[in-house]
Design an enzyme around this catalytic site. Structure first.
Site, PDB file in Angstrom:
ATOM      1  N   HIS A 134       0.830  -1.209   0.000  1.00 51.61           N
ATOM      2  CA  HIS A 134       0.000   0.000   0.000  1.00 51.61           C
ATOM      3  C   HIS A 134       0.863   1.258   0.000  1.00 51.61           C
ATOM      4  O   HIS A 134       0.624   2.190  -0.787  1.00 51.61           O
ATOM      5  CB  HIS A 134      -0.911  -0.015   1.231  1.00 51.61           C
ATOM      6  CG  HIS A 134      -1.719   1.233   1.408  1.00 51.61           C
ATOM      7  ND1 HIS A 134      -2.971   1.390   0.853  1.00 51.61           N
ATOM      8  CD2 HIS A 134      -1.447   2.386   2.070  1.00 51.61           C
ATOM      9  CE1 HIS A 134      -3.435   2.587   1.169  1.00 51.61           C
ATOM     10  NE2 HIS A 134      -2.530   3.216   1.910  1.00 51.61           N
ATOM     11  N   GLU A 135       1.874   1.297   0.868  1.00 48.16           N
ATOM     12  CA  GLU A 135       2.711   2.493   0.965  1.00 48.16           C
ATOM     13  C   GLU A 135       3.554   2.693  -0.294  1.00 48.16           C
ATOM     14  O   GLU A 135       3.708   3.814  -0.791  1.00 48.16           O
ATOM     15  CB  GLU A 135       3.605   2.419   2.202  1.00 48.16           C
ATOM     16  CG  GLU A 135       2.848   2.358   3.520  1.00 48.16           C
ATOM     17  CD  GLU A 135       1.892   3.525   3.730  1.00 48.16           C
ATOM     18  OE1 GLU A 135       2.128   4.605   3.154  1.00 48.16           O
ATOM     19  OE2 GLU A 135       0.913   3.368   4.465  1.00 48.16           O
ATOM     20  N   HIS A 138       1.513   4.279  -3.094  1.00 51.24           N
ATOM     21  CA  HIS A 138       1.393   5.740  -3.036  1.00 51.24           C
ATOM     22  C   HIS A 138       2.551   6.401  -3.776  1.00 51.24           C
ATOM     23  O   HIS A 138       2.362   7.365  -4.527  1.00 51.24           O
ATOM     24  CB  HIS A 138       1.410   6.204  -1.576  1.00 51.24           C
ATOM     25  CG  HIS A 138       0.088   6.123  -0.883  1.00 51.24           C
ATOM     26  ND1 HIS A 138      -1.076   6.638  -1.398  1.00 51.24           N
ATOM     27  CD2 HIS A 138      -0.246   5.581   0.333  1.00 51.24           C
ATOM     28  CE1 HIS A 138      -2.081   6.436  -0.549  1.00 51.24           C
ATOM     29  NE2 HIS A 138      -1.588   5.773   0.503  1.00 51.24           N
ATOM     30  N   GLU A 199      -6.259   6.505  -1.340  1.00 48.41           N
ATOM     31  CA  GLU A 199      -6.135   5.362  -0.445  1.00 48.41           C
ATOM     32  C   GLU A 199      -6.708   4.101  -1.085  1.00 48.41           C
ATOM     33  O   GLU A 199      -6.113   3.023  -1.009  1.00 48.41           O
ATOM     34  CB  GLU A 199      -6.848   5.653   0.883  1.00 48.41           C
ATOM     35  CG  GLU A 199      -6.214   6.754   1.708  1.00 48.41           C
ATOM     36  CD  GLU A 199      -4.775   6.463   2.074  1.00 48.41           C
ATOM     37  OE1 GLU A 199      -4.466   5.311   2.423  1.00 48.41           O
ATOM     38  OE2 GLU A 199      -3.942   7.394   2.009  1.00 48.41           O
TER      39      GLU A 199
END
Length: 272
Positions: A134-135, A138, A199
């Site tokens: 997820h990070e 980004h 997100e």
């Protein structure tokens, strides 16, 4: 003056769209990597110098190992989809910081921090891969640059509105009311939904990357179930930068099968 500001905003919108490689859609971005990465790298180094970095432990090595697997999966995906060299300016770094905060983050350019406070929730390599994917997503989708660009346009809008009201002879009370309404409206109606969409997009990209790296994407929803079980008050979704835990869990469950299908294209059919 109002006319020139409007023209300036229009030019920014026309010349500052880039293509998201994961979705194929145009995104607002007038912050180049050449501008952002050096600053991000310097801020990361400063953060590490001011915080307690954990080194030489099993947990610290796990963060680095999982992070590198996710980065390798990203490079495989970009190369296979016609984006060779996309990551040439990224400088991957993965550090564990001794802090009870339940969080992790990735700066533009691939500078990642996990706090020790999130490890009881991640529990396993696969749980770490959920957060790591997820990070990293980004950073790969340039979400930080997009938020900076959107914030700049938000400021332009406020300036244009104030100038227009001032030139029309509006009272200071009317201008104050405009600023209050504009601030709330642009935040709730534009900036917060923009952040929530990032997100959700990072969740989807992260699932693909962790699956290509050999981690089971079914575990993502389970991690967020554990996160939700921690309790604590959550703001209403409309007032939050993030989707609600419930929305996130449902979305992750729905996306897991397509992440496995993506991994199968790279010969990955079994998962940790």
């Amino acid at each position: 003056m109002k006319k020139y500001i409007s023209i300036g905003v229009f030019i920014l919108l026309v010349v500052s769209c880039s293509t998201n490689p994961f979705t194929g859609k145009s995104t607002l971005n007038f912050q180049s990597n050449d501008q952002i990465f050096p600053t991000a790298f310097a801020e990361y180094d400063q953060f590490l110098s001011e915080n307690k970095v954990v080194t030489g432990t099993a947990d610290a090595e796990t963060i680095k190992r999982v992070g590198q697997r996710i980065a390798n999966a990203a490079e495989r995906w970009f190369n296979a989809n016609g984006y060779e060299g996309y990551l040439k300016d990224y400088r991957w770094e993965y550090n564990l910081v001794d802090d009870e905060t339940v969080n992790a983050w990735c700066m533009p350019g691939g500078k990642i921090v996990f706090y020790t406070g999130i490890l009881p929730i991640t529990q396993t390599d696969t749980g770490i891969a959920v957060v790591m994917g997820h990070e990293v997503a980004h950073a790969l989708a340039n979400h930080g640059a997009q938020r900076m660009s959107a914030s700049t346009l938000q400021q332009y809008g406020a300036l244009a509105g104030n100038l227009a009201l001032g030139m029309s002879g509006s009272s200071s009370q009317t201008i104050d009311l405009f600023n209050q309404a504009y601030g709330i409206g642009s935040q709730v109606g534009v900036m917060l939904p923009f952040s929530r969409s990032h997100e959700t997009e990072a969740d989807a990209i992260g699932l693909r990357l962790m699956a290509i790296a050999g981690y089971n994407p079914d575990e993502a929803a389970k991690l967020w179930e554990r996160m939700s079980a921690q309790g604590g008050a959550q703001p209403a979704e409309i007032m939050s930068t993030h989707p609600s835990n419930e929305s996130r869990i449902q979305n992750l469950r729905a996306l897991a099968p397509s992440a496995k299908e993506e991994a199968a294209k790279f010969g990955v059919t079994s998962f940790k």
